[in-house]
Structures are given as structure tokens and as C-alpha cells.
Design an enzyme around this catalytic site. Structure first.
Site, short mmCIF file in Angstrom:
data_model
loop_
_atom_site.label_atom_id
_atom_site.label_comp_id
_atom_site.label_asym_id
_atom_site.label_seq_id
_atom_site.Cartn_x
_atom_site.Cartn_y
_atom_site.Cartn_z
N HIS A 193 3.52 17.93 -26.16
CA HIS A 193 3.40 16.52 -25.80
C HIS A 193 2.17 15.81 -26.38
CE1 HIS A 193 6.77 17.37 -23.30
NE2 HIS A 193 6.78 16.16 -22.78
N HIS B 142 2.75 12.50 -28.35
CA HIS B 142 2.17 11.19 -28.08
C HIS B 142 1.48 10.63 -29.33
CE1 HIS B 142 2.11 11.97 -23.47
NE2 HIS B 142 3.26 11.49 -23.88
N ARG C 210 -0.37 22.66 -14.34
CA ARG C 210 0.60 21.61 -14.66
C ARG C 210 0.47 21.14 -16.11
NH1 ARG C 210 2.65 16.45 -10.98
NH2 ARG C 210 4.05 15.69 -12.59
N GLU D 31 -2.62 18.18 -11.47
CA GLU D 31 -3.13 18.67 -12.74
C GLU D 31 -4.62 19.00 -12.67
OE1 GLU D 31 -0.59 16.87 -15.81
OE2 GLU D 31 -2.43 16.75 -16.96
N GLU E 84 13.27 18.55 -23.80
CA GLU E 84 12.50 18.90 -22.59
C GLU E 84 13.09 20.13 -21.89
OE1 GLU E 84 9.69 17.42 -21.89
OE2 GLU E 84 9.77 15.38 -22.69
N LYS F 276 10.02 23.10 -13.00
CA LYS F 276 9.05 22.01 -12.81
C LYS F 276 8.56 21.99 -11.36
CE LYS F 276 7.48 17.51 -13.84
NZ LYS F 276 7.63 16.28 -14.58
N LYS G 90 4.61 11.67 -11.09
CA LYS G 90 3.77 10.87 -12.00
C LYS G 90 4.49 9.54 -12.22
CE LYS G 90 1.24 14.27 -14.70
NZ LYS G 90 0.99 14.81 -16.06
N HIS H 189 10.96 9.64 -27.55
CA HIS H 189 9.98 10.56 -26.95
C HIS H 189 10.42 12.03 -27.13
CE1 HIS H 189 7.00 12.13 -24.20
NE2 HIS H 189 7.96 12.65 -23.45
N ASN I 162 2.83 20.11 -20.80
CA ASN I 162 2.59 19.25 -21.95
C ASN I 162 2.75 19.96 -23.28
OD1 ASN I 162 2.03 16.72 -20.73
ND2 ASN I 162 0.16 17.63 -19.94
N ARG J 12 0.81 -1.23 0.00
CA ARG J 12 0.00 0.00 0.00
C ARG J 12 0.84 1.27 0.00
NH1 ARG J 12 -3.35 -2.84 3.73
NH2 ARG J 12 -5.09 -3.77 2.59
N1 LIG Z 1 6.77 10.70 -15.00
C1 LIG Z 1 6.91 11.76 -15.76
O1 LIG Z 1 6.58 12.88 -15.35
C2 LIG Z 1 7.48 11.61 -17.12
C3 LIG Z 1 7.83 12.75 -17.87
C4 LIG Z 1 8.43 12.57 -19.11
C5 LIG Z 1 8.66 11.28 -19.60
N2 LIG Z 1 8.31 10.21 -18.85
C6 LIG Z 1 8.55 8.84 -19.34
O2 LIG Z 1 9.96 8.65 -19.42
C7 LIG Z 1 10.22 7.62 -20.36
C8 LIG Z 1 11.38 8.00 -21.22
O3 LIG Z 1 12.49 8.19 -20.39
P1 LIG Z 1 13.99 8.22 -20.97
O4 LIG Z 1 14.03 9.07 -22.17
O5 LIG Z 1 14.86 8.53 -19.82
O6 LIG Z 1 14.18 6.74 -21.52
P2 LIG Z 1 14.76 5.39 -20.92
O7 LIG Z 1 14.54 5.27 -19.48
O8 LIG Z 1 14.25 4.32 -21.80
O9 LIG Z 1 16.34 5.57 -21.17
C9 LIG Z 1 16.79 5.70 -22.50
C10 LIG Z 1 17.90 4.68 -22.81
O10 LIG Z 1 19.11 5.12 -22.23
C11 LIG Z 1 19.66 4.10 -21.39
N3 LIG Z 1 20.33 4.81 -20.32
C12 LIG Z 1 19.76 5.52 -19.32
N4 LIG Z 1 20.67 6.20 -18.63
C13 LIG Z 1 21.87 5.89 -19.17
C14 LIG Z 1 23.20 6.29 -18.91
N5 LIG Z 1 23.49 7.22 -17.99
N6 LIG Z 1 24.19 5.76 -19.65
C15 LIG Z 1 23.92 4.87 -20.64
N7 LIG Z 1 22.67 4.49 -20.98
C16 LIG Z 1 21.66 4.99 -20.24
C17 LIG Z 1 18.50 3.24 -21.01
O11 LIG Z 1 18.90 1.93 -20.71
C18 LIG Z 1 17.65 3.28 -22.27
O12 LIG Z 1 18.14 2.36 -23.21
C19 LIG Z 1 8.93 7.39 -21.13
O13 LIG Z 1 8.35 6.19 -20.73
C20 LIG Z 1 8.06 8.57 -20.72
O14 LIG Z 1 6.69 8.24 -20.72
C21 LIG Z 1 7.72 10.35 -17.63
#
Ligand SMILES: NC(=O)c1ccc[n+]([C@@H]2O[C@H](COP(=O)([O-])OP(=O)(O)OC[C@H]3O[C@@H](n4cnc5c(N)ncnc54)[C@H](O)[C@@H]3O)[C@@H](O)[C@H]2O)c1
Length: 363
Positions: free
Chosen positions: A247, A251, A240, A235, A183, A225, A141, A265, A244, A119
Site C-alpha cells: 500500500h 499510494h 495492523r 495501529e 486485496e 482482517k 478507519k 487503488h 499495508n 459527536r
Molecule cells: N477504510 C479502510 O480501511 C479502507 C481500506 C481500503 C480502501 N479504502 C478506501 O476505499 C476507497 C476505494 O473503494 P472502492 O474500490 O470500493 O471504490 P468506490 O467506492 O469508488 O467504488 C468503485 C466504483 O464502483 C461503483 N460501484 C460500487 N459498488 C457497485 C456495484 N455493486 N455495482 C455497480 N457499481 C458499483 C461505484 O459507484 C464506483 O464508481 C478508497 O477511497 C480507499 O481509500 C478504505
């Protein structure tokens, strides 16, 4: 060292930013420790590149790593249930923090596991991609993807602490770094025209590894942020939603290209921000020069800026259909974040799907 506070009363937390921070992670985590061990959720790439550095920084603590396959596909029911079972199998105590060590995928997934296991357990974000350092690790999030779409299942669950070490970015593939930079630019476009101008002047240096530029970009982005999240955690007021910008389009582009390596992304966000500014200009909200300026800057650092570059020219109707599946769509109309100038984002909900489709076909 810079510390940004996310001011959410009893759910408030610090975001600590410092090059080399992994090396003293153990000391920073001591106040949260409940047992003599640290459970770390990571992915194979991150663990191979940076695991040793984190373990060294955690000092004498017993480290229990859970290393998952990398990539968006891990934000899924099967990986989530496997992770929860592993956590329970380790005898996770309530109150024992889970460390999310990776990019946005690991942060979203481990954060969601922390939200639901027993929980709710605390978790700590230790983001390793630029995208995660400037965006996803802050704000609470968490979630996974479902057959119906991206991030369709999840929870608001704020971390207890965020530790950002910009040195982690040294191991990140350049394409991932560039995608995260989109971003960073977003914060300038939403509410800080001076920061956008700073990006124009310093974006290339940041991407080339300049430590001062990286630190400034991360601190400015996190502060922006944190302010928005503190004003509108869930939101509900619309504040907030401004995060986006670009975004909703992004998406739609990702859905149409199958959430694949074809379009990361952040790359989709870059195209989405240019589309948002171009649509804003068409609607008379800002000048065409503003949209051109954004496109020129993103292009100069190697990001895509047009639908054609994503192989999606002429896909207006399909993209508009995706926009209607967005969580923010209401009464058959997409909710889009547009801008009445650089640094002045606003929400617009009166655009019909036909108008968007027609715009996208011309864009
Ligand atoms: N929660 C939120 O507010 C929020 C906001 C924006 C995006 N997101 C989510 O984030 C995700 C995308 O995140 P991302 O772009 O970090 O992608 P990711 O976590 O897939 O990382 C990208 C790639 O880089 C590799 N990697 C990560 N750090 C590394 C490092 N220091 N050295 C070598 N390789 C490394 C990972 O293994 C992966 O292959 C999506 O699922 C998206 O929906 C969430």
C-alpha cells in the site's frame, strides 16, 4: 450464512456474510433501529444498480436515501459538509444508525460523517464492491482526502454491524472487481501461504462469478482482517500496519498518477505488492521465485504488475518522495511492509529514500 465477530469489547461487532443478504436487511437491522426510518448514504451508481433491492429488503421501514456523486472526489470537505448538513436537516437522532451502502468511498465518507455528527452516531456498513467487502468495511478507519494527501483527515469509528451480500458484486464492473481481488490476494501474502495457493487455484473462478469461491474468499479475508484489527485496533503495535503490504507503494503510484481512473487503488496495490516482494528478494528476505510467483498470479487474472504498465517507469525519485509523505514514514525514512516469504509480512523502516528510488528505477 457466516458470521465473523470483530472482538473489540464494547466496540465489537458482527460481520454477516451471505448471498442474498440484502433481501433480509430489515430483520438484521431491527436490533439497531431507533426510529421508523433508515437513513441510507449511497452513490448514484450503487443506488441505480441496487437501491431497489435494498429498499425491498428493508421491508416496511421508511427509507431516506442520500445519494452522492460516485468516485474518490466525494471523499472531500465539500461533500462531507454537505452530507452532515443533510443528516442534521433530516433531524438525525443521536443513536440513530446511518447505513453506508456502497464501495470504500461511501464507507469511508459516511463512516466519518457518523463519527462526527452529534459527536458520534452508529453506522452500518453494507459494502457493494469486492474491495469494500474484503477490506474497507471492517476495521473502523473512516475519513476523507485533503490537499496534503489521501485519507489525511479521519477518525477511527467502528461500525455497529457489517452486512455483506456477495450478490451485490454481480453489478460491479469487471475492472473494479479485479482491483478488489488484489486485496484478497494480500491476505494470503501477509499471513496465510495456503490461502495464497488457494487464490492461485481459484482466483479466476472467483472473478468469473463462482459463488462458492466468492464466499470463501470474502469469509477468509474478513476473518483475517478481524483478527488483526482485534489485536491492534489503532495501529499502535505495528500488527495492523502489515495490512499495508503493497500500500505504501500503491499510494505513491496513485499520487503520481493523480488519483485518477488511470490507475485504480486495487491496481496500484497489485503493482505495489509485486514491488514489495521484489524489494524483499533484493534484500535477501525471500527468494526471487516468491516475487515471480506473485507477479505471475496477479498477471494471470489481468492485474497490472509493473511500473511500466502504469506509465511510471523511471519515476523512482518522484515515487520515493511520495513515500516520505506517507502517514507511516518516520525520521525521513519510509516504513515499508516487506515479506520474508509468501505469508510472512514484516515491517521494515531502515531503507533510505535513495535506496528506494534506485530500486524503483530498476523495477
Ligand atoms: N477504510 C479502510 O480501511 C479502507 C481500506 C481500503 C480502501 N479504502 C478506501 O476505499 C476507497 C476505494 O473503494 P472502492 O474500490 O470500493 O471504490 P468506490 O467506492 O469508488 O467504488 C468503485 C466504483 O464502483 C461503483 N460501484 C460500487 N459498488 C457497485 C456495484 N455493486 N455495482 C455497480 N457499481 C458499483 C461505484 O459507484 C464506483 O464508481 C478508497 O477511497 C480507499 O481509500 C478504505
Amino acid at each position: 450464512m457466516a458470521t465473523v465477530r470483530v472482538a473489540l469489547a464494547e466496540r465489537g461487532y458482527d460481520v454477516v456474510i451471505e448471498a442474498g443478504l440484502l433481501g433480509r436487511a430489515g430483520a438484521l437491522l431491527t436490533p439497531l433501529a431507533r426510529t421508523g426510518r433508515q437513513i441510507v448514504v449511497s452513490d448514484e451508481n450503487v443506488w441505480a444498480a441496487l437501491g431497489e433491492r435494498l429498499v425491498a429488503g428493508l421491508g416496511a421501514t421508511w427509507v431516506e436515501p442520500i445519494v452522492l456523486p460516485p468516485g474518490e472526489a466525494s471523499k472531500s470537505w465539500p461533500v462531507l459538509t454537505g452530507l452532515v448538513d443533510r443528516l442534521l436537516g433530516l433531524g438525525l437522532e443521536r443513536g440513530e444508525p446511518i447505513l453506508a451502502f456502497g464501495g470504500g468511498v461511501i464507507g469511508d465518507l459516511a463512516g466519518f460523517a457518523a463519527a462526527i455528527v452529534k459527536r458520534g452516531c452508529p453506522f452500518v456498513q453494507i459494502p457493494t464492491t469486492l474491495l469494500a467487502q474484503v477490506d474497507s468495511s471492517v476495521g473502523g478507519k473512516t475519513g476523507i482526502n485533503a490537499a496534503a494527501g489521501k485519507n489525511m483527515v479521519g477518525a477511527f469509528h467502528q461500525p455497529a454491524l457489517v452486512l455483506i451480500d456477495p450478490d451485490c458484486l454481480g453489478a460491479l464492473p469487471p475492472r473494479e472487481l479485479r482491483a478488489g481481488y488484489a486485496e484478497v490476494v494480500k491476505y494470503g501474502l501477509i499471513g496465510d501461504a495456503d490461502f495464497f495457493a488457494w487464490c492461485e487455484a481459484n482466483g479466476a473462478a472467483l472473478l468469473a462469478g463462482d459463488p462458492a469461491a466468492r464466499a470463501h474468499a470474502i469469509e477468509t479475508s474478513v476473518a483475517a482482517k478481524a483478527t488483526i484489527v482485534a489485536e491492534d485496533e489503532r495501529e499502535t503495535t505495528g500488527r495492523r500496519a502489515l495490512l499495508n503490504l503493497g500500500h505504501s507503494f500503491a499510494h505513491a503510484l496513485e499520487a503520481e498518477t493523480g488519483f485518477s481512473h488511470h490507475l485504480l487503488h486495487g491496481e496500484a496495490v497489485a503493482i505495489g505488492m509485486v514491488l514489495a516482494l521484489r524489494l524483499s528478494a533484493e534484500r535477501g528476505l525471500c527468494g526471487a521465485g516468491d516475487a515471480d510467483r506473485v507477479a505471475v498470479h496477479l498477471k494471470s487474472v489481468g492485474l497490472p504488475t509493473s511500473l511500466a504498465e502504469a506509465g511510471l517507469d523511471g519515476a523512482g525519485a518522484a515515487l520515493a518522495a511520495h513515500l516520505l509523505h506517507d502517514k507511516k514514514a518516520k525520521a525521513g525514512r519510509p516504513m515499508l511492509i516487506l515479506a520474508d516469504g509468501i505469508g510472512r509480512a514484516l515491517a521494515v523502516a531502515d531503507i533510505s529514500p535513495a535506496e528506494v528510488a534506485e530500486f524503483l528505477d530498476r523495477a
